[in-house]
Design a protein around this motif. Structure first.
Motif, PDB file in Angstrom:
ATOM      1  N   CYS A  31      73.815 -20.782  72.985  1.00 44.28           N
ATOM      2  CA  CYS A  31      73.941 -22.002  72.182  1.00 44.28           C
ATOM      3  C   CYS A  31      75.389 -22.474  72.237  1.00 44.28           C
ATOM      4  CB  CYS A  31      73.525 -21.714  70.742  1.00 44.28           C
ATOM      5  SG  CYS A  31      73.727 -23.122  69.640  1.00 44.28           S
ATOM      6  N   ASP A  32      75.590 -23.778  72.485  1.00 40.46           N
ATOM      7  CA  ASP A  32      76.937 -24.337  72.566  1.00 40.46           C
ATOM      8  C   ASP A  32      77.630 -24.353  71.211  1.00 40.46           C
ATOM      9  OD1 ASP A  32      76.585 -24.808  75.277  1.00 40.46           O
ATOM     10  OD2 ASP A  32      75.794 -26.827  74.953  1.00 40.46           O
ATOM     11  N   ASN A  33      76.860 -24.416  70.133  1.00 41.06           N
ATOM     12  CA  ASN A  33      77.442 -24.537  68.806  1.00 41.06           C
ATOM     13  C   ASN A  33      77.824 -23.180  68.209  1.00 41.06           C
ATOM     14  OD1 ASN A  33      78.114 -26.165  66.462  1.00 41.06           O
ATOM     15  ND2 ASN A  33      76.402 -25.139  65.484  1.00 41.06           N
ATOM     16  N   CYS A  34      76.892 -22.209  68.225  1.00 36.07           N
ATOM     17  CA  CYS A  34      77.149 -20.932  67.536  1.00 36.07           C
ATOM     18  C   CYS A  34      77.265 -19.734  68.473  1.00 36.07           C
ATOM     19  CB  CYS A  34      76.062 -20.662  66.495  1.00 36.07           C
ATOM     20  SG  CYS A  34      74.431 -20.355  67.193  1.00 36.07           S
ATOM     21  N   CYS A  44      68.126 -24.235  68.370  1.00 39.46           N
ATOM     22  CA  CYS A  44      68.683 -22.910  68.068  1.00 39.46           C
ATOM     23  C   CYS A  44      68.208 -22.494  66.674  1.00 39.46           C
ATOM     24  CB  CYS A  44      70.204 -22.958  68.116  1.00 39.46           C
ATOM     25  SG  CYS A  44      70.976 -21.381  67.728  1.00 39.46           S
ATOM     26  N   CYS A  47      71.494 -21.891  64.100  1.00 36.73           N
ATOM     27  CA  CYS A  47      72.277 -22.981  63.514  1.00 36.73           C
ATOM     28  C   CYS A  47      71.512 -24.290  63.381  1.00 36.73           C
ATOM     29  CB  CYS A  47      73.546 -23.200  64.327  1.00 36.73           C
ATOM     30  SG  CYS A  47      73.274 -23.728  66.023  1.00 36.73           S
ATOM     31  N   PHE A  49      70.945 -26.542  65.821  1.00 40.37           N
ATOM     32  CA  PHE A  49      71.466 -27.584  66.701  1.00 40.37           C
ATOM     33  C   PHE A  49      70.645 -27.669  67.986  1.00 40.37           C
ATOM     34  CE2 PHE A  49      74.931 -27.795  63.906  1.00 40.37           C
ATOM     35  CZ  PHE A  49      75.720 -28.873  64.240  1.00 40.37           C
ATOM     36  N   TYR A  50      70.547 -28.891  68.531  1.00 42.45           N
ATOM     37  CA  TYR A  50      69.922 -29.131  69.824  1.00 42.45           C
ATOM     38  C   TYR A  50      70.667 -30.272  70.494  1.00 42.45           C
ATOM     39  CZ  TYR A  50      66.477 -30.133  73.423  1.00 42.45           C
ATOM     40  OH  TYR A  50      65.870 -30.336  74.639  1.00 42.45           O
ATOM     41  N   LYS A  51      71.199 -30.030  71.672  1.00 41.81           N
ATOM     42  CA  LYS A  51      71.972 -31.017  72.436  1.00 41.81           C
ATOM     43  C   LYS A  51      73.104 -31.623  71.608  1.00 41.81           C
ATOM     44  CE  LYS A  51      68.504 -32.413  75.801  1.00 41.81           C
ATOM     45  NZ  LYS A  51      67.806 -33.527  76.417  1.00 41.81           N
ATOM     46  N   GLY A  52      73.813 -30.780  70.861  1.00 36.82           N
ATOM     47  CA  GLY A  52      74.982 -31.223  70.111  1.00 36.82           C
ATOM     48  C   GLY A  52      74.692 -31.893  68.786  1.00 36.82           C
ATOM     49  N   GLU A  53      73.441 -32.012  68.392  1.00 35.53           N
ATOM     50  CA  GLU A  53      73.085 -32.635  67.116  1.00 35.53           C
ATOM     51  C   GLU A  53      72.363 -31.644  66.231  1.00 35.53           C
ATOM     52  OE1 GLU A  53      70.939 -36.306  67.237  1.00 35.53           O
ATOM     53  OE2 GLU A  53      71.969 -36.977  69.052  1.00 35.53           O
ATOM     54  N   GLN A  54      72.619 -31.701  64.921  1.00 41.99           N
ATOM     55  CA  GLN A  54      71.887 -30.849  63.988  1.00 41.99           C
ATOM     56  C   GLN A  54      70.519 -31.473  63.763  1.00 41.99           C
ATOM     57  OE1 GLN A  54      73.919 -29.050  60.904  1.00 41.99           O
ATOM     58  NE2 GLN A  54      72.172 -27.764  60.542  1.00 41.99           N
TER      59      GLN A  54
END
Length: 64
Positions: A31-34, A44, A47, A49-54
């Motif tokens: 995951c890019d975010n967590c 995910c 967290c 998130f999907y493609k940079g958006e919550q």
């Protein structure tokens, strides 16, 4: 009464039929975010998130 095979299936034909009955290894991405491991093209679970958006709200772990 259901359909029944007329002849016994040979060992080689039985093996060819079962050639695709195996399990594939999971392809995980980070995951890019967590940084958690997740399936590709999915939200995910850690967290939300999907493609940079919550996309979904996740529960936060609370320390007691």
């Amino acid at each position: 009464m259901g359909a029944l095979p007329k002849y016994k299936r040979s060992h080689s034909k039985q093996g060819r039929k079962r050639a695709h009955h195996h399990l594939d290894e999971l392809q995980l991405v980070t995951c890019d975010n967590c940084g958690e491991q997740r399936l590709p093209h999915t939200v995910c679970k850690a967290c939300g998130f999907y493609k940079g958006e919550q996309v979904i709200q996740t529960r936060q772990k609370t320390k007691v």
